[in-house]
Motif scaffolding. Structure first.
Motif, PDB file in Angstrom:
ATOM      1  N   GLU A 162     -26.459  16.780 -36.653  1.00 17.15           N
ATOM      2  CA  GLU A 162     -27.590  17.321 -37.396  1.00 17.15           C
ATOM      3  C   GLU A 162     -27.553  16.892 -38.854  1.00 17.15           C
ATOM      4  O   GLU A 162     -28.552  16.491 -39.424  1.00 17.15           O
ATOM      5  N   GLU A 163     -26.360  16.973 -39.467  1.00 13.72           N
ATOM      6  CA  GLU A 163     -26.262  16.630 -40.884  1.00 13.72           C
ATOM      7  C   GLU A 163     -24.814  16.321 -41.231  1.00 13.72           C
ATOM      8  O   GLU A 163     -23.893  16.916 -40.684  1.00 13.72           O
ATOM      9  N   ARG A 164     -24.637  15.384 -42.139  1.00 18.52           N
ATOM     10  CA  ARG A 164     -23.292  15.087 -42.624  1.00 18.52           C
ATOM     11  C   ARG A 164     -23.304  14.938 -44.139  1.00 18.52           C
ATOM     12  O   ARG A 164     -24.112  14.195 -44.692  1.00 18.52           O
ATOM     13  N   THR A 165     -22.388  15.641 -44.781  1.00 16.98           N
ATOM     14  CA  THR A 165     -22.157  15.488 -46.210  1.00 16.98           C
ATOM     15  C   THR A 165     -20.717  15.020 -46.365  1.00 16.98           C
ATOM     16  O   THR A 165     -19.781  15.799 -46.141  1.00 16.98           O
ATOM     17  N   PRO A 166     -20.489  13.752 -46.713  1.00 18.42           N
ATOM     18  CA  PRO A 166     -19.128  13.212 -46.781  1.00 18.42           C
ATOM     19  C   PRO A 166     -18.204  14.081 -47.622  1.00 18.42           C
ATOM     20  O   PRO A 166     -18.573  14.578 -48.681  1.00 18.42           O
ATOM     21  N   ASN A 167     -17.000  14.277 -47.082  1.00 17.70           N
ATOM     22  CA  ASN A 167     -15.933  15.051 -47.741  1.00 17.70           C
ATOM     23  C   ASN A 167     -16.257  16.531 -47.869  1.00 17.70           C
ATOM     24  O   ASN A 167     -15.521  17.270 -48.535  1.00 17.70           O
ATOM     25  N   GLU A 168     -17.361  16.965 -47.236  1.00 16.92           N
ATOM     26  CA  GLU A 168     -17.699  18.391 -47.274  1.00 16.92           C
ATOM     27  C   GLU A 168     -17.861  18.972 -45.876  1.00 16.92           C
ATOM     28  O   GLU A 168     -17.188  19.941 -45.526  1.00 16.92           O
ATOM     29  N   ALA A 169     -18.753  18.421 -45.069  1.00 15.00           N
ATOM     30  CA  ALA A 169     -19.005  19.029 -43.768  1.00 15.00           C
ATOM     31  C   ALA A 169     -19.790  18.101 -42.858  1.00 15.00           C
ATOM     32  O   ALA A 169     -20.510  17.211 -43.313  1.00 15.00           O
ATOM     33  N   ILE A 170     -19.635  18.329 -41.548  1.00 13.57           N
ATOM     34  CA  ILE A 170     -20.456  17.707 -40.518  1.00 13.57           C
ATOM     35  C   ILE A 170     -21.040  18.827 -39.673  1.00 13.57           C
ATOM     36  O   ILE A 170     -20.299  19.650 -39.129  1.00 13.57           O
ATOM     37  N   THR A 171     -22.351  18.894 -39.593  1.00 15.76           N
ATOM     38  CA  THR A 171     -23.026  19.942 -38.828  1.00 15.76           C
ATOM     39  C   THR A 171     -23.567  19.368 -37.525  1.00 15.76           C
ATOM     40  O   THR A 171     -24.248  18.340 -37.531  1.00 15.76           O
ATOM     41  N   LEU A 172     -23.249  20.028 -36.426  1.00 19.88           N
ATOM     42  CA  LEU A 172     -23.730  19.622 -35.112  1.00 19.88           C
ATOM     43  C   LEU A 172     -24.658  20.676 -34.549  1.00 19.88           C
ATOM     44  O   LEU A 172     -24.489  21.876 -34.810  1.00 19.88           O
TER      45      LEU A 172
END
Length: 514
Positions: free
Chosen positions: A202-212
């Motif tokens: 769904e969304e990825r913010t490098p070095n912070e989070a990956i949302t599925l």
């Protein structure tokens, strides 16, 4: 004909090698798992200590990346809660009497993330690409026995093997053998994964989070979670605080001391791991090409001291093979205990009576015990006249150097497998695609691994891999240290997650948050 059919989807095996946490979009204040109303599916937050280094399954070596990819992609065969090979994208298979032909019957109605249909051509294209040297797939050796592969029809794949392969089905379970669309643009996967897994990116913010997000078309049924986010929290103590505050619902620690501080309503489960801690030796670099130098290192190290110092005794001293049915006896090695006299003898035989200096790379941040292991090994080697210079590296740089075999020594945590061929065939055979990482091979090992794959009798296979273990120890190919425990912390209301020792997180598809 041998036929293996599964009537329903079984849980995928799961486990962690480092601390982890999932965070999700749409959470209430604090980022915790909440629902939008009574009866609504809830989100889950699980913490990880480092960001993923790739979203391409065929080249993945980092534990954190593999854990994410297991939720986005699927394999033809999976492992169940007993670490047995069971149907995945293939719902059944048949093996010919001579063991050289395997016919897979694929699930119908499976789709990729982009909506395209999964069929036999995707399997053929994926395995062909994995075997291609230009792909640089980390599990290419897993398919070394596959001579030809063809799509008999849209839902049937036939493999012809060069010889019977007892390890084949276990070899098809790692996420690095994931099935991708036949016309896939591999480079595009870094931003747009396209798999058959239980979740979608769904969304990825490098070095912070990956949302599925849950995949509504997943063949095993849409997951119950509203969202799943892998959130990067580099410090394990900070993860404990997040668990206590309720902003994280799940984490897996490799540090017993840290996990013991959680308390409250959080449940912590201790699980032995197949993964193993080792000091890798690159015997293609001088002076490590001399077996006496390697044996001097091996005889200098008290493995129990490394375990006690780095992991507070939370584990077991191990030999090379950790596969349960083939487990090596750590007493069957040239120096079961540290032996200063043997070290002196081997150094003299190698012409280093006055000692020598070596260099080791070690990962920072990937797992909690790495630096402590390196420092204890350094201190032990110093006592026998071997100077060890340690080079700490951040996770991504370490993996790059490790894959390239660009080191003399490497303090490493490697994943174990239920089958020893799946565990080491790609490392210690001369044609193994990770042999440059292993730094050692021999004609005798090539022959033993070939025999181990072709042998179908369990007791005969045990004897063969005992010989493999013996050569690895006698030649001090590496210095195997210990296996450790993982400590899975789950908040109250998190159910459906069963930690297992093989390092997979695919079972997150079965988690419910109440």
């Amino acid at each position: 004909m041998n036929r293996y059919t599964r009537k329903r989807a079984l849980l995928g095996a799961l486990g962690f090698a480092t601390a982890g946490a999932l965070g999700l979009a749409g959470c209430a204040s604090g980022g915790g798992g909440t629902d939008a109303g009574d009866g609504a599916a809830r989100s889950l937050v699980v913490a990880v200590t480092t960001d993923v280094d790739t979203l391409v399954p065929w080249t993945v070596t980092q534990f954190q990346a593999a854990n994410v990819l297991q939720n986005l992609y699927g394999t033809l065969v999976e492992l169940d809660e007993n670490l047995e090979a069971v149907p995945g994208l293939a719902e059944s298979w048949e093996t010919s009497e001579d063991g050289k032909t395997v016919t897979f019957h694929l699930r119908e109605g499976v789709t990729f993330a982009d909506g395209s249909a999964f069929d036999a051509e995707d399997v053929v294209a994926s395995y062909t690409a994995i075997k291609d040297e230009d792909t640089a797939a980390v599990s290419a050796a897993n398919l070394s026995s596959v001579k030809t592969i063809e799509a008999t029809d849209e839902q049937t794949v036939t493999m012809t093997l060069s010889a019977p392969d007892a390890a084949l089905f276990s070899n098809l379970t790692p996420i690095s053998t994931a099935i991708l669309p036949s016309e896939v643009d591999v480079e595009s996967l870094e931003s747009t994964p396209n798999g058959t897994g239980a979740f979608l990116l769904e969304e990825r913010t490098p070095n912070e989070a990956i949302t599925l997000a849950p995949n509504p078309d997943y063949w095993g049924g849409e997951p119950d979670l509203a969202a799943l986010e892998f959130r990067v929290i580099p410090d394990q103590s900070a993860i404990v605080s997040a668990l206590q505050a309720g902003s994280v619902q799940m984490a897996v620690f490799d540090d017993q001391l840290v996990s013991s501080t959680i308390g409250g309503s959080v449940t912590v489960t201790e699980t032995p791991q197949l993964s193993y801690h080792t000091l890798q030796i690159n015997s293609r670099k001088k002076p490590l090409d001399d077996v006496d130098v390697r044996l001097a290192i091996a005889c200098a190290i008290d493995r129990q001291e490394v375990l006690d110092t780095a992991a507070l005794g939370g584990g077991e001293v191990t030999g090379p093979i950790t596969s349960p049915a083939f487990r090596s006896d750590p007493a069957d090695r040239p120096c079961p205990e540290a032996d200063a006299d043997a070290v002196k003898k081997h150094l003299a035989a190698a012409g280093f009576e006055d000692g020598l200096t070596l260099h080791a790379i070690v990962m920072q941040g990937g797992y909690s015990t790495a630096v402590a292991e390196a420092e204890n090994i350094q201190a032990q080697l110093a006592e026998v006249g071997i100077t060890l210079e340690i080079e700490p590296l951040e996770s991504g740089t370490y993996v790059d150097r490790w894959v390239a075999g660009d080191f003399e020594l490497a303090v490493a945590l490697n994943g174990g497998q239920p089958d020893p061929d799946a565990m080491y065939g790609r490392y210690f055979t001369s044609t193994g695609n990770l042999n440059s990482v292993a730094g050692y091979s021999s004609k005798s090992l090539d022959e033993l691994f070939a025999q181990g794959k072709a042998e179908t009798d369990p007791e005969a296979r045990k004897a063969i891999y005992a010989d493999v273990s013996a050569e690895l120890e006698d030649q001090a190919a590496w210095v195997w240290l210990f296996t450790s425990y993982n400590y899975t912390a789950t908040a109250e209301g998190v159910t459906g997650f069963t930690p297992l020792p093989n390092g997979s997180l695919q079972g997150l598809r079965d988690v419910t948050v109440e």
